[in-house]
Motif scaffolding. Structure first.
Motif, PDB file in Angstrom:
ATOM      1  N   ASN A  61       0.851  -1.180   0.000  1.00  0.00           N
ATOM      2  CA  ASN A  61       0.000   0.000   0.000  1.00  0.00           C
ATOM      3  C   ASN A  61       0.893   1.238   0.000  1.00  0.00           C
ATOM      4  O   ASN A  61       1.726   1.401   0.900  1.00  0.00           O
ATOM      5  CB  ASN A  61      -0.901  -0.006   1.232  1.00  0.00           C
ATOM      6  N   LEU A  93      -0.606  -5.386   0.511  1.00  0.00           N
ATOM      7  CA  LEU A  93      -1.959  -5.278  -0.021  1.00  0.00           C
ATOM      8  C   LEU A  93      -2.691  -6.613  -0.006  1.00  0.00           C
ATOM      9  O   LEU A  93      -3.906  -6.660   0.184  1.00  0.00           O
ATOM     10  CB  LEU A  93      -1.914  -4.751  -1.459  1.00  0.00           C
ATOM     11  N   TYR A  94      -1.963  -7.695  -0.232  1.00  0.00           N
ATOM     12  CA  TYR A  94      -2.592  -9.001  -0.441  1.00  0.00           C
ATOM     13  C   TYR A  94      -2.068 -10.028   0.573  1.00  0.00           C
ATOM     14  O   TYR A  94      -0.971  -9.895   1.128  1.00  0.00           O
ATOM     15  CB  TYR A  94      -2.303  -9.516  -1.850  1.00  0.00           C
ATOM     16  N   VAL A 135      -9.470  -5.942  -3.495  1.00  0.00           N
ATOM     17  CA  VAL A 135      -8.401  -4.937  -3.427  1.00  0.00           C
ATOM     18  C   VAL A 135      -8.217  -4.344  -4.823  1.00  0.00           C
ATOM     19  O   VAL A 135      -7.960  -5.072  -5.783  1.00  0.00           O
ATOM     20  CB  VAL A 135      -7.079  -5.548  -2.936  1.00  0.00           C
ATOM     21  N   THR A 157      -6.246  -1.462  -7.220  1.00  0.00           N
ATOM     22  CA  THR A 157      -5.172  -0.497  -7.430  1.00  0.00           C
ATOM     23  C   THR A 157      -5.306   0.060  -8.848  1.00  0.00           C
ATOM     24  O   THR A 157      -5.907  -0.577  -9.724  1.00  0.00           O
ATOM     25  CB  THR A 157      -3.781  -1.147  -7.276  1.00  0.00           C
ATOM     26  N   HIS A 206      -2.799   2.088  -4.497  1.00  0.00           N
ATOM     27  CA  HIS A 206      -4.027   1.557  -3.896  1.00  0.00           C
ATOM     28  C   HIS A 206      -5.145   2.581  -3.981  1.00  0.00           C
ATOM     29  O   HIS A 206      -5.004   3.728  -3.566  1.00  0.00           O
ATOM     30  CB  HIS A 206      -3.758   1.192  -2.431  1.00  0.00           C
ATOM     31  N   SER A 255     -10.413  -0.686  -0.966  1.00  0.00           N
ATOM     32  CA  SER A 255     -10.689  -2.099  -0.697  1.00  0.00           C
ATOM     33  C   SER A 255     -12.152  -2.202  -0.268  1.00  0.00           C
ATOM     34  O   SER A 255     -12.670  -1.322   0.441  1.00  0.00           O
ATOM     35  CB  SER A 255      -9.785  -2.651   0.401  1.00  0.00           C
TER      36      SER A 255
END
Length: 365
Positions: free
Chosen positions: A105, A112-113, A137, A139, A145, A148
């Motif tokens: 992020n 992020l994951y 999520v 981007t 990002h 979410s």
């Protein structure tokens, strides 16, 4: 508002449940589960069957892939299978060159994951990942990002699986917890949902959307049923009609292009054969000339299409100056000015204002 009308339910032979689904045409699609990959039609017939696909891909931590129709890039979601961390999305171009990694992020520096399971790309370039632990999520194309989505209006925690986008850039994602397909706009706002449980699918897990026919294909985690829905955009009748026309035009153009290509290949073979026979007899000279003229007409038409598309691209995008063009302009600008002048008293001047004043004096006298 979008409305989803069930068109057909298909029982697929050869799988007990769905994992991933990918539409091939309006009546054929691939469906997979574990190590089985089956090509089937809307009658449920098994047309092709690949078994033990793990021997093809191996166990390298690849969880999901998506091939971008806009630029040919391949998006791959993966994580370290030993530690179950270090999840990321990697982008490769059409030649297989690694060009991007999306992992953190940009605002918080956090990952992020965690478990990317499905991946897709929106028409605006957004990369959209369905992550069992992190929700949906999103981007942008640069990896920044955007948002979410983790909690539907029901208040329950989102447990996402299959994901895709439609012709209006809406995001569609399966939710195990609510037994629905959630529909969001491209900024993550909830719009509506499909109650798949009413249509024989207990846990929807995989999706595929056809931009040309506006059909949504939904597969089940618990059985071999695949439901096919027609998407009707009630608040956007004009856009829907335009998309229908566009889809028909593209389909027809693809069909004509395929026929022309086959005809061109056939003419090339016939001309080659006639040229070989003419070496021994002159009987087929007229036929050869006719075939050559026919081939020339096809290629002239193709070239005309290339010219039309290039002009259209120029109108839309404008003329983009190249590095050579900029250097040429700089050289031309330099050659248009007088760099220095010697005055009557023998002084050398370089400033343009002084040079112009000296030139004025010269011509006045």
């Amino acid at each position: 508002m979008s409305r989803f009308v069930l068109q057909k339910s298909v029982r697929v032979t050869g799988v007990s449940r769905g994992g991933h689904i990918s539409r091939v045409s309006s009546d054929r699609f691939w469906i997979s589960y574990y190590n089985n990959l089956i090509l089937t039609n809307t009658a449920g017939d098994k047309l092709h069957h690949l078994t033990d696909i793990s021997s093809i891909w191996g166990h390298h931590g690849y969880k999901c892939v998506y091939s971008s129709p806009s630029n040919g890039d391949l998006l791959v979601g993966m994580y370290n299978t030993d530690t179950n961390i270090e999840a990321k999305v990697v982008r490769y171009n059409s030649t297989g060159e690694h060009i991007q990694t999306i992992q953190y992020n940009n605002n918080t520096g956090q990952r992020l994951y965690r478990s990317p399971s499905y991946i897709t790309e929106n028409s605006n370039g957004d990369v959209i990942v369905s992550d069992w632990s992190r929700g949906v999520v999103v981007t942008d194309g640069r990896g920044k990002h955007r948002f979410s989505y983790r909690r539907p209006p029901s208040g329950s925690e989102l447990f996402p699986s299959g994901i895709c986008t439609d012709a209006l850039s809406h995001i569609l994602v399966c939710d195990y917890n609510t037994h629905t397909v959630q529909i969001l706009d491209q900024n993550g706002k909830f719009l509506s949902q499909i109650q798949t449980l009413e249509h024989g699918i207990d846990e929807s897990c995989c999706l595929s959307y056809d931009n040309y026919t506006h059909l949504l294909w939904v597969g089940s985690e618990n059985n071999s049923t695949v439901n096919i829905y027609r998407v009707i955009y009630e608040d956007s009748l004009t856009e829907t009609l335009l998309m229908e026309i566009r889809g028909k035009c593209i389909s027809y153009a693809s069909y004509k292009k395929k026929l022309t290509k086959l005809k061109e290949e056939k003419l090339v073979e016939e001309i080659k054969h006639l040229e070989e026979t003419i070496r021994t007899t002159a009987d087929n000279v007229e036929t050869l000339e006719e075939k050559n003229k026919e081939l020339e007409d096809i290629r002239r038409q193709k070239m005309r299409g290339v010219l039309i598309r290039s002009r259209a691209r120029w109108v839309e995008e404008g003329e983009k100056p190249s590095h050579y063009f900029c250097n040429l302009e700089n050289r031309n600008f330099t050659s248009k000015i007088i760099p220095k002048v010697e005055t009557e008293n023998g002084n050398i001047i370089y400033k343009q204002a002084e040079i112009l004043n000296e030139a004025k004096k010269y011509y006045e006298n």
